[in-house]
Design a protein around this motif. Structure first.
Motif, PDB file in Angstrom:
ATOM      1  N   MET A   1       0.815  -1.196   0.000  1.00  0.00           N
ATOM      2  CA  MET A   1       0.000   0.000   0.000  1.00  0.00           C
ATOM      3  C   MET A   1       0.861   1.263   0.000  1.00  0.00           C
ATOM      4  O   MET A   1       0.580   2.224  -0.718  1.00  0.00           O
ATOM      5  N   LEU A   2       1.915   1.285   0.819  1.00  0.00           N
ATOM      6  CA  LEU A   2       2.811   2.429   0.831  1.00  0.00           C
ATOM      7  C   LEU A   2       3.470   2.610  -0.528  1.00  0.00           C
ATOM      8  O   LEU A   2       3.633   3.731  -1.007  1.00  0.00           O
ATOM      9  N   ALA A   3       3.839   1.488  -1.149  1.00  0.00           N
ATOM     10  CA  ALA A   3       4.448   1.548  -2.481  1.00  0.00           C
ATOM     11  C   ALA A   3       3.462   2.095  -3.509  1.00  0.00           C
ATOM     12  O   ALA A   3       3.852   2.819  -4.431  1.00  0.00           O
ATOM     13  N   LEU A   4       2.185   1.765  -3.362  1.00  0.00           N
ATOM     14  CA  LEU A   4       1.178   2.286  -4.275  1.00  0.00           C
ATOM     15  C   LEU A   4       1.119   3.813  -4.206  1.00  0.00           C
ATOM     16  O   LEU A   4       1.012   4.499  -5.227  1.00  0.00           O
ATOM     17  N   GLY A   5       1.160   4.330  -2.995  1.00  0.00           N
ATOM     18  CA  GLY A   5       1.129   5.774  -2.831  1.00  0.00           C
ATOM     19  C   GLY A   5       2.313   6.441  -3.491  1.00  0.00           C
ATOM     20  O   GLY A   5       2.179   7.475  -4.163  1.00  0.00           O
ATOM     21  N   GLN A   6       3.503   5.847  -3.330  1.00  0.00           N
ATOM     22  CA  GLN A   6       4.692   6.405  -3.950  1.00  0.00           C
ATOM     23  C   GLN A   6       4.618   6.302  -5.468  1.00  0.00           C
ATOM     24  O   GLN A   6       4.977   7.233  -6.189  1.00  0.00           O
ATOM     25  N   ASP A  64      -3.103   1.400  19.108  1.00  0.00           N
ATOM     26  CA  ASP A  64      -3.766   0.102  19.065  1.00  0.00           C
ATOM     27  C   ASP A  64      -2.736  -1.026  19.171  1.00  0.00           C
ATOM     28  O   ASP A  64      -1.631  -0.915  18.628  1.00  0.00           O
ATOM     29  N   PRO A  65      -3.060  -2.132  19.876  1.00  0.00           N
ATOM     30  CA  PRO A  65      -2.108  -3.249  19.971  1.00  0.00           C
ATOM     31  C   PRO A  65      -1.655  -3.783  18.616  1.00  0.00           C
ATOM     32  O   PRO A  65      -0.537  -4.307  18.485  1.00  0.00           O
ATOM     33  N   SER A  66      -2.486  -3.618  17.589  1.00  0.00           N
ATOM     34  CA  SER A  66      -2.126  -4.131  16.262  1.00  0.00           C
ATOM     35  C   SER A  66      -0.975  -3.365  15.628  1.00  0.00           C
ATOM     36  O   SER A  66      -0.460  -3.767  14.577  1.00  0.00           O
ATOM     37  N   VAL A  67      -0.500  -2.273  16.271  1.00  0.00           N
ATOM     38  CA  VAL A  67       0.641  -1.526  15.733  1.00  0.00           C
ATOM     39  C   VAL A  67       1.879  -2.418  15.636  1.00  0.00           C
ATOM     40  O   VAL A  67       2.792  -2.162  14.838  1.00  0.00           O
ATOM     41  N   GLU A  68       1.916  -3.487  16.434  1.00  0.00           N
ATOM     42  CA  GLU A  68       3.052  -4.408  16.388  1.00  0.00           C
ATOM     43  C   GLU A  68       3.189  -5.092  15.033  1.00  0.00           C
ATOM     44  O   GLU A  68       4.248  -5.632  14.706  1.00  0.00           O
ATOM     45  N   LEU A  69       2.131  -5.072  14.224  1.00  0.00           N
ATOM     46  CA  LEU A  69       2.206  -5.683  12.898  1.00  0.00           C
ATOM     47  C   LEU A  69       3.301  -5.054  12.044  1.00  0.00           C
ATOM     48  O   LEU A  69       3.893  -5.721  11.187  1.00  0.00           O
ATOM     49  N   TRP A  70       3.585  -3.774  12.270  1.00  0.00           N
ATOM     50  CA  TRP A  70       4.595  -3.091  11.467  1.00  0.00           C
ATOM     51  C   TRP A  70       5.990  -3.665  11.681  1.00  0.00           C
ATOM     52  O   TRP A  70       6.855  -3.538  10.813  1.00  0.00           O
ATOM     53  N   ARG A  71       6.199  -4.281  12.829  1.00  0.00           N
ATOM     54  CA  ARG A  71       7.516  -4.860  13.122  1.00  0.00           C
ATOM     55  C   ARG A  71       7.864  -5.974  12.130  1.00  0.00           C
ATOM     56  O   ARG A  71       9.037  -6.289  11.910  1.00  0.00           O
ATOM     57  N   HIS A  72       6.828  -6.564  11.546  1.00  0.00           N
ATOM     58  CA  HIS A  72       7.029  -7.714  10.661  1.00  0.00           C
ATOM     59  C   HIS A  72       6.836  -7.368   9.187  1.00  0.00           C
ATOM     60  O   HIS A  72       6.686  -8.249   8.354  1.00  0.00           O
ATOM     61  N   THR A  73       6.841  -6.072   8.865  1.00  0.00           N
ATOM     62  CA  THR A  73       6.687  -5.671   7.468  1.00  0.00           C
ATOM     63  C   THR A  73       8.039  -5.284   6.880  1.00  0.00           C
ATOM     64  O   THR A  73       8.922  -4.790   7.593  1.00  0.00           O
ATOM     65  N   SER A  74       8.203  -5.490   5.590  1.00  0.00           N
ATOM     66  CA  SER A  74       9.464  -5.128   4.940  1.00  0.00           C
ATOM     67  C   SER A  74       9.579  -3.621   4.735  1.00  0.00           C
ATOM     68  O   SER A  74      10.674  -3.084   4.592  1.00  0.00           O
ATOM     69  N   SER A  75       8.459  -2.916   4.749  1.00  0.00           N
ATOM     70  CA  SER A  75       8.484  -1.481   4.458  1.00  0.00           C
ATOM     71  C   SER A  75       8.880  -0.639   5.659  1.00  0.00           C
ATOM     72  O   SER A  75       9.480   0.430   5.505  1.00  0.00           O
ATOM     73  N   VAL A  76       8.559  -1.086   6.867  1.00  0.00           N
ATOM     74  CA  VAL A  76       8.810  -0.273   8.056  1.00  0.00           C
ATOM     75  C   VAL A  76       9.741  -0.984   9.038  1.00  0.00           C
ATOM     76  O   VAL A  76      10.725  -0.409   9.500  1.00  0.00           O
ATOM     77  N   GLN A  77       9.420  -2.224   9.387  1.00  0.00           N
ATOM     78  CA  GLN A  77      10.247  -3.049  10.283  1.00  0.00           C
ATOM     79  C   GLN A  77      10.587  -2.319  11.586  1.00  0.00           C
ATOM     80  O   GLN A  77      11.743  -2.201  11.975  1.00  0.00           O
ATOM     81  N   THR A  78       9.589  -1.835  12.266  1.00  0.00           N
ATOM     82  CA  THR A  78       9.829  -1.157  13.527  1.00  0.00           C
ATOM     83  C   THR A  78       8.656  -1.404  14.463  1.00  0.00           C
ATOM     84  O   THR A  78       7.567  -1.771  14.021  1.00  0.00           O
ATOM     85  N   GLY A  79       8.901  -1.204  15.752  1.00  0.00           N
ATOM     86  CA  GLY A  79       7.862  -1.411  16.745  1.00  0.00           C
ATOM     87  C   GLY A  79       7.126  -0.129  17.088  1.00  0.00           C
ATOM     88  O   GLY A  79       7.095   0.830  16.306  1.00  0.00           O
ATOM     89  N   VAL A  80       6.571  -0.108  18.289  1.00  0.00           N
ATOM     90  CA  VAL A  80       5.700   0.990  18.715  1.00  0.00           C
ATOM     91  C   VAL A  80       6.379   2.342  18.575  1.00  0.00           C
ATOM     92  O   VAL A  80       5.847   3.271  17.956  1.00  0.00           O
TER      93      VAL A  80
END
Length: 198
Positions: A1-6, A64-80
């Protein structure tokens, strides 16, 4: 999705770019908080006023607790804390509203630490949000987590003598040594106090 925006910004103007923008705007009302957050990030380059317009959405998603999902993405790879800073960077100017949203009470210690770090970053750049942020920071002097208490104390100390007096009422709740580091009369190097202006 982030790539789509770019990609929609790089592509020639036309129907495909418009379709991508329409798709992303539709996702601003998605049921999943992190999808909504990603949509704001994807659209922010073409619509820099959107983050401020969707402030409540951003605060809700980041807390939201679901913010932890970003830790497992290739685009962001970071926690809270990384997502807090990444999203805070969308907010231009001196407004403390996003930071105030983060400073609201939260059961997750990492959220509370990150909110104080966000406040420190804002105050290192601007003096005007001080009056709005200090009461929220001072509340953290009585936080159950030692790291949170120390970061709150450091922030207030950075703000000068008037705010340092706030520390005297809560000094008994502060452990002798900050968690995980030894400090002898110095503020943490994480806080660039030398650049702050009273």
């Amino acid at each position: 999705m982030l790539a789509l925006g770019q990609a929609s910004q790089r592509a020639p103007l036309g129907v495909p770019g418009g379709e991508v923008q329409a798709l992303l705007r539709g996702l601003l009302d998605a049921p999943q908080p992190q999808i909504r957050l990603a949509a704001v990030h994807a659209l922010a380059q073409s619509d820099p006023e959107l983050p401020a317009q969707r402030l409540n959405l951003l605060v809700e998603a980041v807390r939201d607790p679901s913010v932890e999902l970003w830790r497992h993405t290739s685009s962001v790879q970071t926690g809270v804390r990384g997502v807090q800073q990444w999203t805070g960077d969308l907010m231009a100017g001196q407004s403390p509203l996003f930071t105030l949203g983060l400073l609201a009470d939260h059961s997750d210690e990492e959220q509370r630490v990150g909110a104080l770090a966000q406040a420190g970053g804002l105050l290192s750049r601007w003096h005007s949000p001080t009056a709005a942020l200090v009461p929220r920071i001072a509340v953290r002097l009585d936080d159950p987590a030692a790291e949170v208490r120390f970061l709150a104390a450091e922030l207030l100390a950075c703000l000068g003598p008037q705010q340092r007096r706030t520390l005297t009422t809560s000094r008994s709740s502060l452990p002798m040594t900050p968690p995980g580091r030894h400090v002898e009369g110095r503020l943490s190097p994480r806080l660039p106090c030398g650049r702050w202006r009273g």
